[in-house]
Scaffold this motif. Sequence first.
Motif, PDB file in Angstrom:
ATOM      1  N   TYR A 360     -23.422  13.875  -2.684  1.00  0.00           N
ATOM      2  CA  TYR A 360     -23.259  12.553  -3.298  1.00  0.00           C
ATOM      3  C   TYR A 360     -21.964  12.507  -4.107  1.00  0.00           C
ATOM      4  O   TYR A 360     -21.171  11.559  -3.990  1.00  0.00           O
ATOM      5  N   LEU A 361     -21.733  13.546  -4.924  1.00  0.00           N
ATOM      6  CA  LEU A 361     -20.501  13.612  -5.708  1.00  0.00           C
ATOM      7  C   LEU A 361     -19.279  13.672  -4.796  1.00  0.00           C
ATOM      8  O   LEU A 361     -18.269  13.002  -5.042  1.00  0.00           O
ATOM      9  N   SER A 362     -19.386  14.469  -3.738  1.00  0.00           N
ATOM     10  CA  SER A 362     -18.274  14.599  -2.796  1.00  0.00           C
ATOM     11  C   SER A 362     -17.952  13.264  -2.137  1.00  0.00           C
ATOM     12  O   SER A 362     -16.775  12.895  -1.986  1.00  0.00           O
ATOM     13  N   THR A 363     -19.000  12.523  -1.766  1.00  0.00           N
ATOM     14  CA  THR A 363     -18.795  11.222  -1.118  1.00  0.00           C
ATOM     15  C   THR A 363     -18.138  10.230  -2.059  1.00  0.00           C
ATOM     16  O   THR A 363     -17.232   9.469  -1.672  1.00  0.00           O
ATOM     17  N   ILE A 364     -18.593  10.226  -3.316  1.00  0.00           N
ATOM     18  CA  ILE A 364     -18.027   9.305  -4.307  1.00  0.00           C
ATOM     19  C   ILE A 364     -16.544   9.579  -4.517  1.00  0.00           C
ATOM     20  O   ILE A 364     -15.709   8.660  -4.542  1.00  0.00           O
ATOM     21  N   PHE A 365     -16.180  10.852  -4.647  1.00  0.00           N
ATOM     22  CA  PHE A 365     -14.767  11.202  -4.831  1.00  0.00           C
ATOM     23  C   PHE A 365     -13.946  10.873  -3.579  1.00  0.00           C
ATOM     24  O   PHE A 365     -12.778  10.502  -3.685  1.00  0.00           O
ATOM     25  N   SER A 366     -14.560  10.991  -2.407  1.00  0.00           N
ATOM     26  CA  SER A 366     -13.866  10.624  -1.165  1.00  0.00           C
ATOM     27  C   SER A 366     -13.577   9.133  -1.129  1.00  0.00           C
ATOM     28  O   SER A 366     -12.480   8.712  -0.739  1.00  0.00           O
ATOM     29  N   TYR A 367     -14.580   8.327  -1.529  1.00  0.00           N
ATOM     30  CA  TYR A 367     -14.369   6.874  -1.601  1.00  0.00           C
ATOM     31  C   TYR A 367     -13.232   6.539  -2.555  1.00  0.00           C
ATOM     32  O   TYR A 367     -12.368   5.705  -2.261  1.00  0.00           O
ATOM     33  N   PHE A 368     -13.258   7.202  -3.722  1.00  0.00           N
ATOM     34  CA  PHE A 368     -12.237   6.929  -4.732  1.00  0.00           C
ATOM     35  C   PHE A 368     -10.842   7.288  -4.211  1.00  0.00           C
ATOM     36  O   PHE A 368      -9.886   6.531  -4.384  1.00  0.00           O
ATOM     37  N   THR A 369     -10.725   8.444  -3.552  1.00  0.00           N
ATOM     38  CA  THR A 369      -9.435   8.871  -3.007  1.00  0.00           C
ATOM     39  C   THR A 369      -8.939   7.909  -1.938  1.00  0.00           C
ATOM     40  O   THR A 369      -7.747   7.551  -1.897  1.00  0.00           O
ATOM     41  N   THR A 370      -9.857   7.463  -1.073  1.00  0.00           N
ATOM     42  CA  THR A 370      -9.494   6.523  -0.004  1.00  0.00           C
ATOM     43  C   THR A 370      -9.016   5.196  -0.586  1.00  0.00           C
ATOM     44  O   THR A 370      -8.004   4.630  -0.146  1.00  0.00           O
ATOM     45  N   ARG A 372      -7.723   4.666  -3.556  1.00  0.00           N
ATOM     46  CA  ARG A 372      -6.434   4.833  -4.227  1.00  0.00           C
ATOM     47  C   ARG A 372      -5.290   4.879  -3.211  1.00  0.00           C
ATOM     48  O   ARG A 372      -4.222   4.307  -3.433  1.00  0.00           O
ATOM     49  N   MET A 373      -5.503   5.559  -2.079  1.00  0.00           N
ATOM     50  CA  MET A 373      -4.478   5.625  -1.043  1.00  0.00           C
ATOM     51  C   MET A 373      -4.201   4.241  -0.448  1.00  0.00           C
ATOM     52  O   MET A 373      -3.047   3.862  -0.233  1.00  0.00           O
ATOM     53  N   MET A 374      -5.261   3.474  -0.213  1.00  0.00           N
ATOM     54  CA  MET A 374      -5.095   2.110   0.312  1.00  0.00           C
ATOM     55  C   MET A 374      -4.348   1.231  -0.682  1.00  0.00           C
ATOM     56  O   MET A 374      -3.505   0.414  -0.284  1.00  0.00           O
ATOM     57  N   PHE A 375      -4.662   1.407  -1.954  1.00  0.00           N
ATOM     58  CA  PHE A 375      -4.007   0.595  -2.994  1.00  0.00           C
ATOM     59  C   PHE A 375      -2.525   0.939  -3.100  1.00  0.00           C
ATOM     60  O   PHE A 375      -1.677   0.061  -3.274  1.00  0.00           O
ATOM     61  N   GLU A 376      -2.213   2.234  -2.997  1.00  0.00           N
ATOM     62  CA  GLU A 376      -0.801   2.660  -3.099  1.00  0.00           C
ATOM     63  C   GLU A 376       0.009   2.205  -1.897  1.00  0.00           C
ATOM     64  O   GLU A 376       1.186   1.891  -2.010  1.00  0.00           O
TER      65      GLU A 376
END
Length: 379
Positions: A360-370, A372-376
Amino acid sequence: MHMIMQKKITLRKTIAIVKLSLFVIWFWPLPQDASKRKVLCMKLYQYITLLLMIAVLASMVYALVRNLDDLELVVKSSLGIFPCSHVIWNILCRIVIYQRLQCVTFQMENFCASINAYEEAIIQRDYIDKCVNFYGFCITSFYTSLFALFVGPILQDEPLPAPADFPFDASRQPLRAITYIHQIVCGLYIAAHLCVNASMALLLWLASARFKLLIEDLRKITNIYDFMKCIEKHQQLLEYAKEITFVVRPFALGTVFFSTVSLIVFGLIFITGVSLGLKIQCVFLAVSALLEVFMYAWPAEHLIHISNNIAQIAFETNWYDESENFRRNLQMIILRSQKPILVTLPCGLPSLSLHYYASYLSTIFSYFTTMRMMFEEQK
């Protein structure tokens, strides 16, 4: 000194504290012999609470729709919408499964009232002393967060604790005072409903404790009659644990869903241009959301292992010196213990466990990373 203070929190005091944390929402089920008048008052209070939460949710949704061009207000409204929705979900779940919740709670209270000093010492050592600090911290943090709700409008010079809008002028008295009190009361309801996680965890922990006591009984058996009592107790425990997992499932699902959505929103906040104060607030809310899920994952993991351990302990008995009938009964208890007791979430989600929590933690951090990359990339 720390150990002395810790030992003062006994099993009965633990139940009393959890019960007290739910007092304002009248969540703890009534005794099975409660009068019809008391049952009617409880149901009426639940429906009033539901209406109050729907009203404050509607005011925040209304503010969100009217101010879509204001990023700060949209974020603040979103932060209030998810906990309000969570409370409404909990109330509806309680209404639907109240009879089952009342039954398992009644059995838990009966068990705690009937245990002897030796059994209570085992529960104190293996469960209360290990869990009381974490769950006590969670309950305390849920309620102390209300302080920010009270003083927020004063420090930030805002009219109301939570962003809300109305189709009428709420800035005049007495409407402003009524609206302010309404939001504070709903904030108290939110804090109490977050403590529902602790009450569900208590059911899971005490189910595990009963399996632990059964293991101790298996280690002390001296004859076939003691063994038959253990088999009967094991069958009853399996049914009881199954009923508990059914009761816990909808509340766990609500916690996982609303925590996940909230964490995704918090991730979006960190990659957008909102104020530093709002980002700091989101850090504390994100930690709270992660703690909520862990409050279920920890006891669910322990229940899996302790229910499986019955088979190992049964196998370690002196079965090779016993009769054929004894061996057949032993085989039955081993086979039934090989299927672990799982707190499975509906909608095809995996079972709650520490392994699930890690993913669950891994998935949440993956969503956050994705995100941030889309936003940048869009900059």
